[in-house]
Design a protein around this motif. Structure first.
Motif, short mmCIF file in Angstrom:
data_model
loop_
_atom_site.label_atom_id
_atom_site.label_comp_id
_atom_site.label_asym_id
_atom_site.label_seq_id
_atom_site.Cartn_x
_atom_site.Cartn_y
_atom_site.Cartn_z
N GLY A 50 34.87 21.72 32.06
CA GLY A 50 35.84 21.51 33.13
C GLY A 50 36.06 22.70 34.03
N GLY A 51 35.65 23.87 33.56
CA GLY A 51 35.82 25.07 34.39
C GLY A 51 35.05 25.02 35.70
N ILE A 52 34.07 24.10 35.79
CA ILE A 52 33.33 23.96 37.04
C ILE A 52 34.28 23.59 38.17
N ALA A 53 35.39 22.92 37.85
CA ALA A 53 36.38 22.54 38.87
C ALA A 53 37.06 23.76 39.46
N ILE A 54 37.37 24.74 38.60
CA ILE A 54 37.99 25.98 39.09
C ILE A 54 37.01 26.74 39.96
N VAL A 55 35.75 26.78 39.55
CA VAL A 55 34.73 27.46 40.36
C VAL A 55 34.61 26.81 41.73
N ALA A 56 34.62 25.48 41.76
CA ALA A 56 34.52 24.77 43.04
C ALA A 56 35.72 25.08 43.93
N ALA A 57 36.91 25.09 43.34
CA ALA A 57 38.11 25.38 44.12
C ALA A 57 38.10 26.81 44.65
N ILE A 143 33.79 39.09 30.89
CA ILE A 143 33.21 37.75 30.81
C ILE A 143 33.20 37.26 29.36
N ASN A 144 32.76 38.12 28.45
CA ASN A 144 32.63 37.71 27.06
C ASN A 144 33.98 37.71 26.33
N LEU A 145 34.85 38.65 26.67
CA LEU A 145 36.19 38.68 26.09
C LEU A 145 36.91 37.36 26.35
N HIS A 146 36.86 36.90 27.59
CA HIS A 146 37.57 35.67 27.92
C HIS A 146 36.89 34.44 27.32
N ASN A 147 35.60 34.54 27.08
CA ASN A 147 34.92 33.48 26.34
C ASN A 147 35.40 33.44 24.89
N PHE A 148 35.54 34.63 24.27
CA PHE A 148 36.02 34.70 22.89
C PHE A 148 37.43 34.12 22.78
N MET A 149 38.26 34.35 23.79
CA MET A 149 39.66 33.95 23.72
C MET A 149 39.91 32.52 24.19
N LEU A 155 45.26 28.24 26.57
CA LEU A 155 45.47 29.68 26.44
C LEU A 155 44.81 30.47 27.56
N LEU A 156 43.51 30.27 27.77
CA LEU A 156 42.81 31.02 28.80
C LEU A 156 43.25 30.60 30.20
N THR A 157 43.49 29.31 30.40
CA THR A 157 43.90 28.85 31.73
C THR A 157 45.23 29.46 32.13
N LEU A 213 36.07 32.81 34.88
CA LEU A 213 37.39 33.43 34.93
C LEU A 213 37.33 34.89 34.49
N GLY A 214 36.51 35.20 33.49
CA GLY A 214 36.35 36.59 33.09
C GLY A 214 35.81 37.44 34.22
N LEU A 215 34.84 36.92 34.95
CA LEU A 215 34.29 37.64 36.10
C LEU A 215 35.33 37.81 37.19
#
Length: 340
Positions: A50-57, A143-149, A155-157, A213-215
């Motif tokens: 679903g994060g593709i939606a945030i990237v598109a926005a 990038i990887n920290l936010h993937n881990f979390m 939580l991440l959103t 989001l991490g980037l």
């Protein structure tokens, strides 16, 4: 909030929400579902990506607001697209950590090249190499920290919306970041996705979302810090909840001789869920840290001109956070053992 900004926020919200609805349909049709399992914190199959939606926005609503030349703008967009694309691929067919890093590093280099152009005066060669290296390493880590979390609903959103929202607020109270309304638009894009992910998840961010989001968090905080050095302290405070949990968990696994890079459920937020806490309750703990401690201290840094105050605030916050992490982890593990 002025009318123009309000319209941009609403636009980002609507684009993210509409794109998320489409992402759910796509994921279900392609069977892109995260199944429950030993290393998972959910109990029913759930769509991912679903994060593709945030990237598109972000690409559609925030990009045009950056007042930069075409080439740097293209490099920024390419950096985001690279990270999102490798995450999207990983959501469809699991990739090795080596394959992901092989794309994340060039993306971080592109971001570093754009950010280097913000440095007021060109430093000498050793300083330039050190700065570029620090940007690249911290971006890949982000990038990887936010993937881990990204392991429980919302939580991440919410963390990302908080960081971007606070960046927008701090810019309004005098801590210049030079990003115009971009942080507010990024926060709105996250909030447009949130109802689909929290408190009940109809879709997860997936690697496409967590990596992007991490980037973006690294990009916003580095951009701001190169414009105003006090942002170094403010940024470290804003990300402290995630940075403390992810870094302390990584060091603990490394110290115990475990494969620190492999998937696991040993972050504090995961232990809290495994001990019986609901996703909403655990998320509330992290947001309480953000809103009751990190946000006021970041505002203190924004209104203070003292480097000493900023440095002391960061050191004390991280020391307190690590102590709290250790105590909470011991208490949770003791409770888990009692009920085992």
């Amino acid at each position: 909030m002025d009318t123009t900004l309000a319209l941009r926020v609403v636009q980002a919200l609507l684009v993210a929400a509409a794109a998320t609805a489409l992402a759910i349909r796509y994921a279900r049709r392609r069977r892109l579902l995260d199944q429950p399992g030993q290393r998972r914190s959910h109990s029913v199959p759930t769509a991912r990506g679903g994060g593709i939606a945030i990237v598109a926005a972000v690409l559609g609503c925030a990009g045009p607001l950056l007042d930069i030349a075409p080439l740097p703008g293209l490099l920024l967009a390419t950096s985001l697209i690279l990270v999102a694309a490798i995450g999207w691929w990983d959501d469809h067919a699991a990739l090795s950590a080596r394959a992901r890093i092989a794309v994340q590093i060039p993306a971080a280099v592109l971001l570093a090249a754009v950010l280097y152009g913000l440095v007021p005066s060109s430093p000498d060669l050793p300083a330039s190499i050190a700065l570029l290296g620090l940007i690249v390493l911290s971006t890949v880590w982000s990038i990887n920290l936010h993937n881990f979390m990204d392991g429980i609903n919302g939580l991440l959103t919410l963390q990302s919306a908080y960081v971007f929202g606070m960046a927008a607020l701090l810019g309004r109270v005098g801590l210049e970041h030079g990003l115009n309304d971009v942080p507010a638009i990024l926060a709105a894009a996250c909030l447009g996705f949130l109802p689909f992910n929290f408190p009940r998840a109809r879709i997860f961010l997936g690697d496409v979302g967590s990596g992007a989001l991490g980037l973006l968090i690294a990009a916003v905080l580095w951009w701001a810090a190169l414009r105003e050095p006090r942002w170094i302290a403010a940024g470290l405070l804003l990300v402290s909840a995630f940075a403390i949990d992810a870094t302390a968990t990584l060091l603990q696994r490394f110290w115990r001789g475990r494969r620190w890079y492999s998937a696991h459920r040993e972050h504090l937020y995961q232990w809290l869920v495994r001990s019986g806490g609901s996703h909403a309750r655990v998320v509330s703990y992290y947001m309480a840290w953000n809103l009751l401690l990190a946000a006021p201290l970041a505002l203190l840094v924004a209104t203070s001109r003292s480097v000493g105050v900023a440095a002391a605030t960061v050191v004390l916050t991280y020391a307190a956070g690590i102590a709290l992490w250790c105590r909470a982890r011991r208490a949770v593990l003791a409770g888990v053992r009692r009920h085992a």
